[in-house]
Design a protein around this motif. Structure first.
Motif, PDB file in Angstrom:
ATOM      1  N   MET A   1       0.835  -1.207   0.000  1.00 29.39           N
ATOM      2  CA  MET A   1       0.000   0.000   0.000  1.00 29.39           C
ATOM      3  C   MET A   1       0.871   1.260   0.000  1.00 29.39           C
ATOM      4  O   MET A   1       0.547   2.253  -0.643  1.00 29.39           O
ATOM      5  CB  MET A   1      -0.911   0.010   1.232  1.00 29.39           C
TER       6      MET A   1
ATOM      7  N   ASN B   1       2.493   3.043  -3.351  1.00 25.68           N
ATOM      8  CA  ASN B   1       1.782   4.047  -4.170  1.00 25.68           C
ATOM      9  C   ASN B   1       1.888   3.780  -5.666  1.00 25.68           C
ATOM     10  O   ASN B   1       2.060   4.687  -6.477  1.00 25.68           O
ATOM     11  CB  ASN B   1       2.312   5.460  -3.866  1.00 25.68           C
ATOM     12  N   GLY B   2       1.797   2.489  -6.037  1.00 29.68           N
ATOM     13  CA  GLY B   2       1.810   2.140  -7.448  1.00 29.68           C
ATOM     14  C   GLY B   2       3.155   2.172  -8.107  1.00 29.68           C
ATOM     15  O   GLY B   2       3.251   2.060  -9.342  1.00 29.68           O
ATOM     16  N   GLU B   3       4.239   2.320  -7.341  1.00 29.80           N
ATOM     17  CA  GLU B   3       5.584   2.290  -7.924  1.00 29.80           C
ATOM     18  C   GLU B   3       5.981   0.854  -8.274  1.00 29.80           C
ATOM     19  O   GLU B   3       5.366  -0.108  -7.817  1.00 29.80           O
ATOM     20  CB  GLU B   3       6.595   2.870  -6.925  1.00 29.80           C
TER      21      GLU B   3
ATOM     22  N   LEU C   1      -5.719  -5.990  -3.461  1.00 33.51           N
ATOM     23  CA  LEU C   1      -4.792  -5.309  -4.356  1.00 33.51           C
ATOM     24  C   LEU C   1      -4.954  -5.752  -5.804  1.00 33.51           C
ATOM     25  O   LEU C   1      -5.311  -6.903  -6.082  1.00 33.51           O
ATOM     26  CB  LEU C   1      -3.355  -5.564  -3.903  1.00 33.51           C
ATOM     27  N   GLU C   2      -4.660  -4.844  -6.703  1.00 36.78           N
ATOM     28  CA  GLU C   2      -4.641  -5.112  -8.142  1.00 36.78           C
ATOM     29  C   GLU C   2      -3.185  -5.222  -8.583  1.00 36.78           C
ATOM     30  O   GLU C   2      -2.367  -4.345  -8.296  1.00 36.78           O
ATOM     31  CB  GLU C   2      -5.317  -3.963  -8.891  1.00 36.78           C
TER      32      GLU C   2
ATOM     33  N   SER D   1      -0.547  -5.349 -11.684  1.00 36.58           N
ATOM     34  CA  SER D   1      -0.435  -5.000 -13.100  1.00 36.58           C
ATOM     35  C   SER D   1       1.030  -4.832 -13.479  1.00 36.58           C
ATOM     36  O   SER D   1       1.918  -4.817 -12.612  1.00 36.58           O
ATOM     37  CB  SER D   1      -1.218  -3.720 -13.405  1.00 36.58           C
TER      38      SER D   1
ATOM     39  N   ARG E   1       3.395  -3.430 -10.691  1.00 35.12           N
ATOM     40  CA  ARG E   1       2.750  -2.374  -9.914  1.00 35.12           C
ATOM     41  C   ARG E   1       1.592  -2.990  -9.140  1.00 35.12           C
ATOM     42  O   ARG E   1       0.879  -3.849  -9.665  1.00 35.12           O
ATOM     43  CB  ARG E   1       2.232  -1.258 -10.829  1.00 35.12           C
TER      44      ARG E   1
ATOM     45  N   THR F   1      -1.746  -1.830  -6.740  1.00 30.84           N
ATOM     46  CA  THR F   1      -2.578  -0.700  -6.301  1.00 30.84           C
ATOM     47  C   THR F   1      -3.792  -1.224  -5.535  1.00 30.84           C
ATOM     48  O   THR F   1      -4.241  -2.347  -5.766  1.00 30.84           O
ATOM     49  CB  THR F   1      -3.047   0.125  -7.505  1.00 30.84           C
ATOM     50  N   PRO F   2      -4.348  -0.417  -4.631  1.00 34.97           N
ATOM     51  CA  PRO F   2      -5.506  -0.851  -3.828  1.00 34.97           C
ATOM     52  C   PRO F   2      -6.750  -1.065  -4.689  1.00 34.97           C
ATOM     53  O   PRO F   2      -6.978  -0.334  -5.659  1.00 34.97           O
ATOM     54  CB  PRO F   2      -5.717   0.294  -2.841  1.00 34.97           C
ATOM     55  N   ARG F   3      -7.565  -2.039  -4.297  1.00 34.47           N
ATOM     56  CA  ARG F   3      -8.840  -2.267  -4.966  1.00 34.47           C
ATOM     57  C   ARG F   3      -9.977  -1.541  -4.271  1.00 34.47           C
ATOM     58  O   ARG F   3     -11.018  -1.288  -4.873  1.00 34.47           O
ATOM     59  CB  ARG F   3      -9.163  -3.769  -5.002  1.00 34.47           C
TER      60      ARG F   3
ATOM     61  N   SER G   1     -11.201   1.699  -1.651  1.00 33.40           N
ATOM     62  CA  SER G   1     -10.833   2.989  -1.094  1.00 33.40           C
ATOM     63  C   SER G   1     -10.825   2.898   0.427  1.00 33.40           C
ATOM     64  O   SER G   1     -11.640   2.180   1.022  1.00 33.40           O
ATOM     65  CB  SER G   1     -11.829   4.077  -1.543  1.00 33.40           C
TER      66      SER G   1
END
Length: 471
Positions: free
Chosen positions: A135, A138-140, A436-437, A439, A464, A466-468, A470
């Protein structure tokens, strides 16, 4: 002795040079020989014959239906002397040592909650720590394999020694030594040193200095933990904190009745080594490959996440949910099949004279059960290179048993930590993909090609995450 037909060997080295002439992994050679000689044939590893058995039907008739006849392992004395200082542990022992210590380890795993909430809580703690780390990315780009490594390493260390790694450098050193152990086993000099009888012990050690490095680094770490436990253990306390404390109490009990051999420190060091070897790379490499498959097969990932959302919602997945998540289980099954971790299995030995492929095989002959041949068999798994979780679902969408799915091996020597590994694979997969997603990273979609040592793994990649939901 009449042996089953196979490729013609060379003096001293047998078929090892021919095996290495094929592209990696060694299953390429095994597959080619199976097409030529059938599912049962003989190869020579150095100057000793080894009967290779491929195909599920043949493996079932031998390692399952006649399991006792194939339950011994081939013991390489020089290897055991170099690594362990003798025949210790459970991976490279037979007879009472193997039976007694396998039973003790299984009982200890059960006592500490394998399949129960105690062990589940330990795994879920690592799942939570990994989720938190992802988490915060941050998509890094993230090296997901490295995170799986430390998570599974913490679970093993918690079971053995009662603590998680507070110092990442200690874990990294242990992991690098374990990596080195598997790498050296995939080299021709390793096979030459320990399989060719005419090479003496001292020369075998000179040929494999990296194995000596592994021994010194890992076994010194284990002995330090044992010594500290011996100082801290209350031997009158009934409850046990971890495997080593449980072992030391049994050791003390036996010493009090005059048995100073069966539960020695040498044996304990080797048991710690075997549990690390059996439990670390097998699970982490499977999870690393599963994540790569998920990025490469986004529709399958979405289908799994849809099931998780409908059944679980935004909460923690526990083992109680397992039966209600058929597609998630099918996804894991197919990832295990395609990961196909062992290019070549550890050789077993016949415990008595057997009849095989029309030949009488004496006691003590090396027998290799090629599980990898089953997991990639197109007659069992059509289009075996394709990722198809639906293979494990019936027409109603319920999970069905496919007996040819044997990633934990078969027979008497089935993986000691199978129950723990199944819990880890399910809890990590279900919880991470529910929250999480996954990709592709900036370097592109992960390659599904593998790196080959003694155990296979996905080639290094980043992705990468990312959260699924919010927050």
């Amino acid at each position: 002795m009449i042996l089953i037909l196979g490729p013609c060997p060379l003096p001293f080295v047998g078929n090892m040079l021919e095996m290495l002439s094929y592209p990696p992994p060694v299953t390429t050679a095994i597959s080619a020989w199976s097409k030529k000689y059938g599912n049962i044939y003989t190869i020579w590893m150095g100057d000793e014959p080894t009967i290779v058995i491929s195909g599920y039907k043949e493996l079932k008739e031998t390692f399952i239906n006649d399991a006792d006849s194939y339950s011994d392992k081939i013991i390489y004395r020089k290897f055991n002397d170099s690594l362990r200082g003798g025949d210790h542990g459970v991976i490279d022992t037979n007879g009472n040592t193997w039976k007694e210590h396998r039973r003790f380890a299984l009982h200890t795993l059960r006592d500490f909650g394998m399949g129960k909430e105690v062990m589940e809580s330990s795994i879920l703690l690592e799942v939570d720590k990994m989720e938190e780390a992802l988490m915060n990315m941050n998509g890094e780009n993230v090296d997901i394999q490295g995170l799986f490594d430390i998570a599974i390493g913490n679970i093993i260390n918690q079971f053995l020694f009662g603590y998680r790694f507070n110092e990442p450098e200690i874990f990294k050193r242990l992991k690098s030594l374990l990596d080195l152990f598997f790498e050296v086993q995939g080299t021709i000099r390793f096979y030459a040193a320990y399989l060719i009888d005419c090479i003496p012990q001292y020369l075998a050690d000179i040929m494999t200095p990296d194995l000596c490095e592994v021994r010194d680094g890992l076994f010194q770490f284990f002995q330090k933990q044992i010594d500290e436990h011996r100082e801290e253990t209350d031997f009158d306390e009934v409850e046990n904190k971890d495997y080593v404390e449980t072992y030391l109490k049994e050791q003390r009990r036996r010493e009090n009745i005059g048995d100073h051999e069966s539960f020695s420190d040498k044996q304990l060091r080797s048991m710690c080594f075997d549990i690390w070897v059996a439990g670390m790379h097998t699970t982490t490499n499977t999870m690393g490959y599963l994540a790569a498959l998920a990025v490469n097969n986004k529709e399958a990932q979405k289908k799994m996440q849809k099931e998780l959302s409908q059944v679980i919602g935004d909460r923690i997945v526990t083992m109680k949910d397992k039966l209600n998540l058929p597609y998630t289980n099918a996804f894991i099954n197919e990832a295990q099949r395609l990961a196909n971790l062992l290019p070549i299995n550890l050789p077993h030995a016949t415990t008595r004279e057997v009849k095989l492929a029309g030949c009488v095989i004496p006691k003590g002959i090396s027998v290799l059960h090629q599980i990898s041949s089953v997991l990639s068999d197109p007659d069992v798994f059509p289009n075996p290179d394709e990722f198809v979780p639906e293979r494990y679902l019936d027409e109603s969408g319920a999970l069905k048993k496919v007996e040819e799915l044997v990633p934990f091996s078969i027979g008497k020597r089935i993986c000691l930590g199978e129950g723990l590994a199944r819990m880890e694979l399910f809890l990590f997969t279900a919880n991470l993909f529910n929250q999480l997603e996954f990709s592709e990273g900036s370097e592109g979609i992960p390659s599904l090609e593998k790196s080959y040592a003694f155990i296979t793994k996905a080639k290094n990649y980043t992705c990468r995450v990312t959260p699924r939901y919010s927050r």
